[in-house]
Design a protein around this motif. Sequence first.
Motif, PDB file in Angstrom:
ATOM      1  N   ALA A  84       2.840 -12.426   6.147  1.00 44.67           N
ATOM      2  CA  ALA A  84       3.952 -11.717   6.784  1.00 44.67           C
ATOM      3  C   ALA A  84       4.029 -10.278   6.287  1.00 44.67           C
ATOM      4  CB  ALA A  84       5.266 -12.427   6.478  1.00 44.67           C
ATOM      5  N   PRO A  85       4.159  -9.310   7.192  1.00 43.20           N
ATOM      6  CA  PRO A  85       4.429  -7.937   6.755  1.00 43.20           C
ATOM      7  C   PRO A  85       5.890  -7.811   6.336  1.00 43.20           C
ATOM      8  CG  PRO A  85       4.465  -8.042   9.138  1.00 43.20           C
ATOM      9  CD  PRO A  85       4.078  -9.413   8.660  1.00 43.20           C
ATOM     10  N   THR A  86       6.157  -6.870   5.457  1.00 41.20           N
ATOM     11  CA  THR A  86       7.518  -6.624   4.981  1.00 41.20           C
ATOM     12  C   THR A  86       7.913  -5.200   5.313  1.00 41.20           C
ATOM     13  OG1 THR A  86       7.215  -8.163   3.140  1.00 41.20           O
ATOM     14  CG2 THR A  86       9.018  -6.586   2.953  1.00 41.20           C
ATOM     15  N   TYR A  87       9.124  -5.018   5.827  1.00 37.19           N
ATOM     16  CA  TYR A  87       9.619  -3.688   6.180  1.00 37.19           C
ATOM     17  C   TYR A  87      10.893  -3.404   5.386  1.00 37.19           C
ATOM     18  CZ  TYR A  87      10.686   0.411   9.050  1.00 37.19           C
ATOM     19  OH  TYR A  87      10.940   1.685   9.477  1.00 37.19           O
TER      20      TYR A  87
ATOM     21  N   GLU B 210      15.897  -4.993  14.300  1.00 40.82           N
ATOM     22  CA  GLU B 210      15.405  -6.319  13.953  1.00 40.82           C
ATOM     23  C   GLU B 210      14.715  -6.340  12.597  1.00 40.82           C
ATOM     24  OE1 GLU B 210      12.457  -9.354  16.193  1.00 40.82           O
ATOM     25  OE2 GLU B 210      14.171  -8.652  17.373  1.00 40.82           O
ATOM     26  N   THR B 211      14.294  -5.174  12.115  1.00 44.31           N
ATOM     27  CA  THR B 211      13.691  -5.122  10.783  1.00 44.31           C
ATOM     28  C   THR B 211      14.686  -5.603   9.731  1.00 44.31           C
ATOM     29  OG1 THR B 211      14.358  -2.797  10.574  1.00 44.31           O
ATOM     30  CG2 THR B 211      12.124  -3.228  11.350  1.00 44.31           C
TER      31      THR B 211
ATOM     32  N   GLY C  48      -1.024  -8.754   1.709  1.00 46.57           N
ATOM     33  CA  GLY C  48      -0.092  -8.533   2.803  1.00 46.57           C
ATOM     34  C   GLY C  48       0.150  -7.065   3.035  1.00 46.57           C
ATOM     35  N   TYR C  49       1.300  -6.757   3.638  1.00 46.40           N
ATOM     36  CA  TYR C  49       1.592  -5.397   4.073  1.00 46.40           C
ATOM     37  C   TYR C  49       3.039  -5.053   3.728  1.00 46.40           C
ATOM     38  CZ  TYR C  49      -2.317  -6.807   7.072  1.00 46.40           C
ATOM     39  OH  TYR C  49      -3.509  -7.315   7.545  1.00 46.40           O
ATOM     40  N   LEU C  50       3.247  -3.846   3.188  1.00 42.88           N
ATOM     41  CA  LEU C  50       4.586  -3.337   2.927  1.00 42.88           C
ATOM     42  C   LEU C  50       4.766  -2.018   3.649  1.00 42.88           C
ATOM     43  CD1 LEU C  50       7.337  -3.146   1.498  1.00 42.88           C
ATOM     44  CD2 LEU C  50       6.135  -2.117  -0.461  1.00 42.88           C
ATOM     45  N   PHE C  51       5.783  -1.940   4.509  1.00 37.36           N
ATOM     46  CA  PHE C  51       6.164  -0.707   5.180  1.00 37.36           C
ATOM     47  C   PHE C  51       7.508  -0.265   4.586  1.00 37.36           C
ATOM     48  CE2 PHE C  51       3.483  -3.114   8.019  1.00 37.36           C
ATOM     49  CZ  PHE C  51       2.634  -2.174   8.565  1.00 37.36           C
ATOM     50  N   TRP C  52       7.562   0.946   4.025  1.00 35.71           N
ATOM     51  CA  TRP C  52       8.771   1.392   3.332  1.00 35.71           C
ATOM     52  C   TRP C  52       9.155   2.784   3.830  1.00 35.71           C
ATOM     53  CZ3 TRP C  52       9.477   0.808  -2.694  1.00 35.71           C
ATOM     54  CH2 TRP C  52      10.844   0.898  -2.995  1.00 35.71           C
ATOM     55  N   ASP C  53      10.305   2.850   4.458  1.00 34.93           N
ATOM     56  CA  ASP C  53      10.794   4.101   5.033  1.00 34.93           C
ATOM     57  C   ASP C  53      11.640   4.857   4.009  1.00 34.93           C
ATOM     58  OD1 ASP C  53      11.352   6.094   6.821  1.00 34.93           O
ATOM     59  OD2 ASP C  53      12.570   4.880   8.171  1.00 34.93           O
ATOM     60  N   GLU C  54      11.182   6.026   3.614  1.00 31.83           N
ATOM     61  CA  GLU C  54      11.864   6.896   2.651  1.00 31.83           C
ATOM     62  C   GLU C  54      12.299   6.136   1.393  1.00 31.83           C
ATOM     63  OE1 GLU C  54      14.940   9.293   4.343  1.00 31.83           O
ATOM     64  OE2 GLU C  54      13.660  10.057   5.956  1.00 31.83           O
ATOM     65  N   PRO C  55      11.341   5.723   0.577  1.00 30.36           N
ATOM     66  CA  PRO C  55      11.679   4.993  -0.655  1.00 30.36           C
ATOM     67  C   PRO C  55      12.618   5.777  -1.573  1.00 30.36           C
ATOM     68  CG  PRO C  55       9.313   4.951  -0.250  1.00 30.36           C
ATOM     69  CD  PRO C  55       9.898   5.923   0.723  1.00 30.36           C
ATOM     70  N   GLU C  56      12.596   7.107  -1.450  1.00 32.18           N
ATOM     71  CA  GLU C  56      13.381   7.951  -2.356  1.00 32.18           C
ATOM     72  C   GLU C  56      14.850   8.055  -1.977  1.00 32.18           C
ATOM     73  OE1 GLU C  56      12.255  10.568   1.078  1.00 32.18           O
ATOM     74  OE2 GLU C  56      11.220   9.046  -0.122  1.00 32.18           O
ATOM     75  N   ALA C  57      15.234   7.564  -0.798  1.00 29.22           N
ATOM     76  CA  ALA C  57      16.598   7.756  -0.308  1.00 29.22           C
ATOM     77  C   ALA C  57      17.626   7.191  -1.289  1.00 29.22           C
ATOM     78  CB  ALA C  57      16.767   7.099   1.066  1.00 29.22           C
ATOM     79  N   ASN C  58      18.605   8.019  -1.661  1.00 29.22           N
ATOM     80  CA  ASN C  58      19.716   7.644  -2.542  1.00 29.22           C
ATOM     81  C   ASN C  58      19.300   7.293  -3.967  1.00 29.22           C
ATOM     82  OD1 ASN C  58      21.673   7.864  -0.395  1.00 29.22           O
ATOM     83  ND2 ASN C  58      20.917   5.907   0.354  1.00 29.22           N
TER      84      ASN C  58
ATOM     85  N   LYS D 128       7.267   1.678  12.241  1.00 29.71           N
ATOM     86  CA  LYS D 128       7.813   0.592  13.052  1.00 29.71           C
ATOM     87  C   LYS D 128       6.802   0.063  14.061  1.00 29.71           C
ATOM     88  CE  LYS D 128      12.761   1.688  12.840  1.00 29.71           C
ATOM     89  NZ  LYS D 128      13.944   2.093  13.627  1.00 29.71           N
ATOM     90  N   LEU D 129       5.994   0.941  14.618  1.00 31.95           N
ATOM     91  CA  LEU D 129       5.011   0.503  15.599  1.00 31.95           C
ATOM     92  C   LEU D 129       3.988  -0.419  14.956  1.00 31.95           C
ATOM     93  CD1 LEU D 129       3.743   0.606  18.402  1.00 31.95           C
ATOM     94  CD2 LEU D 129       2.563   2.710  17.716  1.00 31.95           C
ATOM     95  N   ALA D 130       3.426   0.008  13.823  1.00 30.99           N
ATOM     96  CA  ALA D 130       2.449  -0.839  13.138  1.00 30.99           C
ATOM     97  C   ALA D 130       3.095  -2.148  12.695  1.00 30.99           C
ATOM     98  CB  ALA D 130       1.862  -0.090  11.939  1.00 30.99           C
ATOM     99  N   TYR D 131       4.313  -2.050  12.163  1.00 29.89           N
ATOM    100  CA  TYR D 131       5.008  -3.256  11.711  1.00 29.89           C
ATOM    101  C   TYR D 131       5.250  -4.221  12.870  1.00 29.89           C
ATOM    102  CZ  TYR D 131       8.700  -6.401  10.268  1.00 29.89           C
ATOM    103  OH  TYR D 131       9.442  -7.529  10.027  1.00 29.89           O
ATOM    104  N   ALA D 132       5.700  -3.715  14.008  1.00 31.34           N
ATOM    105  CA  ALA D 132       5.998  -4.581  15.150  1.00 31.34           C
ATOM    106  C   ALA D 132       4.761  -5.352  15.597  1.00 31.34           C
ATOM    107  CB  ALA D 132       6.562  -3.761  16.303  1.00 31.34           C
TER     108      ALA D 132
END
Length: 348
Positions: free
Chosen positions: A136-139, A165-166, A247-257, A40-44
Amino acid sequence: MLKQLNIKEFTVFEEANLRFGKQLNVIVGENGAGKTHLLKLAYAGLATCWEEGNKPHLAPSAPTKTILQKSLADKLIGVFRPETLGRLVRRKPGRGRCDIKLTFTDAAHNLAFGFATNSKTEVGIELLPEQWLQTAPTYLPTRELLTIYPNFLAVYENHYLEFEETWRDTCRLLGGLMRKGPKEKRIRELLAPLETAMQGSIELDKSGRFYLRNANGLMEMPLVAEGLRKLGMLARLISTGALLDQGYLFWDEPEANLNPSLIKQVARTIVELSNSGIQVFIATHSLFLLRELEILLADKPLDTAFFGLHASDNGITVQQGASLYDIGDITALEESLQQSDRYLALED
């Protein structure tokens, strides 16, 4: 590309200096170790420098401290949702201050800023970028957003909601127009395996609702399995071009569910996107996903960096290297390995 993130006294980190790979970056750690905070810090930082440069009345202008000190603070508050900006400073007796620096391949984008525990709505800009970011970065959060998309943006913009806000930022990208032109072939190449896994394609109708179109017709998104909805969100962002250009992709826990079969597909897509010019950052504690990435990287090496987050008496420390074996022992991964050993022992 983002080369380095330097932080001091930020949330759970006393000090950390992360040197990123040009293509793929994997952050590994326990729950509560700060994986999401780093994303989140890098993305912000990136999102602020893209959003401000794309406002019509600012597009021709260079960054200024007046603009950034307020907009960056607003973005941090919107993304993290603390009560005040100063609550993001690492907790310890007395007053404190955190300092953050983002270093890019193009030095014209370098940014450094800081704020203290009593900061409320502004940050201090220590190094001002010379140019705005052009992409644009993507989160991608752990939760899929296709089911909440209808009317979400309108409600978010006109009411105060305790959603990060993400979510708003990603919903804006989900609603983008389908990409046409010379890059359609590459889009189809990236979409094909995802659509095979979903057994269909994602469509957005005029009412603002997403559907999965398969052999049986249209299925409302809330009726689709959550794991497939996550793949659908990724497919939609590829089809609009948000995950196509540099660009940039930030993905939090891609494996969730996701079940193991879908995790394998996600791992392949992560590697393909990394190889297509997107700088990818993921946070995970899934041994299955990590092993799948290792298998894929053995056949298709990328400029990759791994980061292990470890608890210490002085907060969370970061150990980094070019492979999973360089980042120290992660308890969650060790537990998975030990469970496998215990299970195999039952057959002896």
